[in-house]
Design an enzyme around this catalytic site. Structure first.
Site, short mmCIF file in Angstrom:
data_model
loop_
_atom_site.label_atom_id
_atom_site.label_comp_id
_atom_site.label_asym_id
_atom_site.label_seq_id
_atom_site.Cartn_x
_atom_site.Cartn_y
_atom_site.Cartn_z
N ASP A 91 -7.76 -11.69 -10.60
CA ASP A 91 -8.32 -10.43 -11.10
C ASP A 91 -8.64 -10.60 -12.57
OD1 ASP A 91 -7.52 -9.63 -8.56
OD2 ASP A 91 -6.64 -7.73 -9.23
N LYS A 153 -13.33 -3.96 -9.43
CA LYS A 153 -12.05 -3.25 -9.55
C LYS A 153 -12.13 -2.25 -10.68
CE LYS A 153 -7.18 -4.29 -10.70
NZ LYS A 153 -6.20 -5.37 -10.93
N LYS A 182 -11.85 -2.42 -5.26
CA LYS A 182 -10.41 -2.26 -5.47
C LYS A 182 -10.17 -1.11 -6.44
CE LYS A 182 -6.20 -4.56 -7.16
NZ LYS A 182 -5.57 -5.84 -7.57
#
Length: 221
Positions: A91, A153, A182
């Site tokens: 991430d 995300k 996400k």
């Protein structure tokens, strides 16, 4: 939606600065016991956690976290180091200043560089929605799609605010068909978790959901 189904989409997260190995070990145990998608932990614990879970759980870590303003070469090194230590998912945080300067080509190239390092491993791109305008969010949906990342995300959970339903709705309208979403930061109830999934999120970054399932005080990320 049953709790078990929601948990399949959770990246069980512990990213606080003072996180100890005992705490990381506990979230690994919980993630395995409750069947989450992954554990999301600091890079310094990746190798230890990977050895500990013995293939029973995907290990996710963060790059350029939480501010995102490191150089691309630094983020690339971090990524390769994390993968060498056994990370299954990455991430990364984008450079927010580049968004404000409209350096979208630089952001796209950085994402491409990290995706090349990841290869078949999953790359999620954190755009920190609370710091962006809706126009900037739309542009980042386009950039993340064009760069070939696997996920967009919402948040680090370390800035002014976390995931919102409106941001996931905006993402859904503007990402490409191969990009998943996400939602992360501030997901504090099973009802909210279910709502994010209904809106199309595929992953939920949270430290609270398993605590809720265990009837523990649900504070944190």
């Amino acid at each position: 939606m049953e709790a078990k189904e929601i948990l399949k989409h959770v990246d069980h997260t512990l990213l606080t600065q003072g996180a100890t190995w005992e705490e990381i070990r506990q979230i690994c145990d919980d993630a395995i016991a409750y069947g989450t998608a992954s554990v999301c932990i600091p890079p310094s614990y990746v190798k230890q956690a990977k050895d500990y879970v013995q293939g029973k759980m995907a290990v996710c870590t963060v790059i350029g976290f939480p501010n995102g303003y490191m150089t691309t070469k630094t983020k690339e090194f971090e990524t390769k180091d994390a993968l060498a230590n056994g990370a299954d998912e990455i991430d990364m945080v984008i450079n927010i200043g580049w968004v404000k300067d409209q350096k979208y080509d630089c952001i796209e190239e950085e994402i491409r560089t990290l995706k090349a390092a990841c290869g078949e491993k999953i790359l999620k791109v954190i755009i920190e929605t609370c710091l962006l305008t809706d126009e900037e969010k739309v542009r980042m949906c386009q950039v993340v799609t064009k760069a070939g990342a696997d996920y967009i995300k919402t948040s680090t959970g370390f800035s002014k605010a976390g995931a919102t339903f409106a941001d996931i709705e905006l993402f859904a309208k503007n990402i490409g068909p191969d990009v998943k979403m996400k939602a992360a930061g501030g997901i504090s109830s099973m009802e909210d978790a279910e709502k994010f999934l209904e809106l199309g999120a595929d992953r939920l970054g949270t430290s609270r959901i398993i605590k809720l399932v265990k009837n523990e005080a649900a504070s944190g990320y």
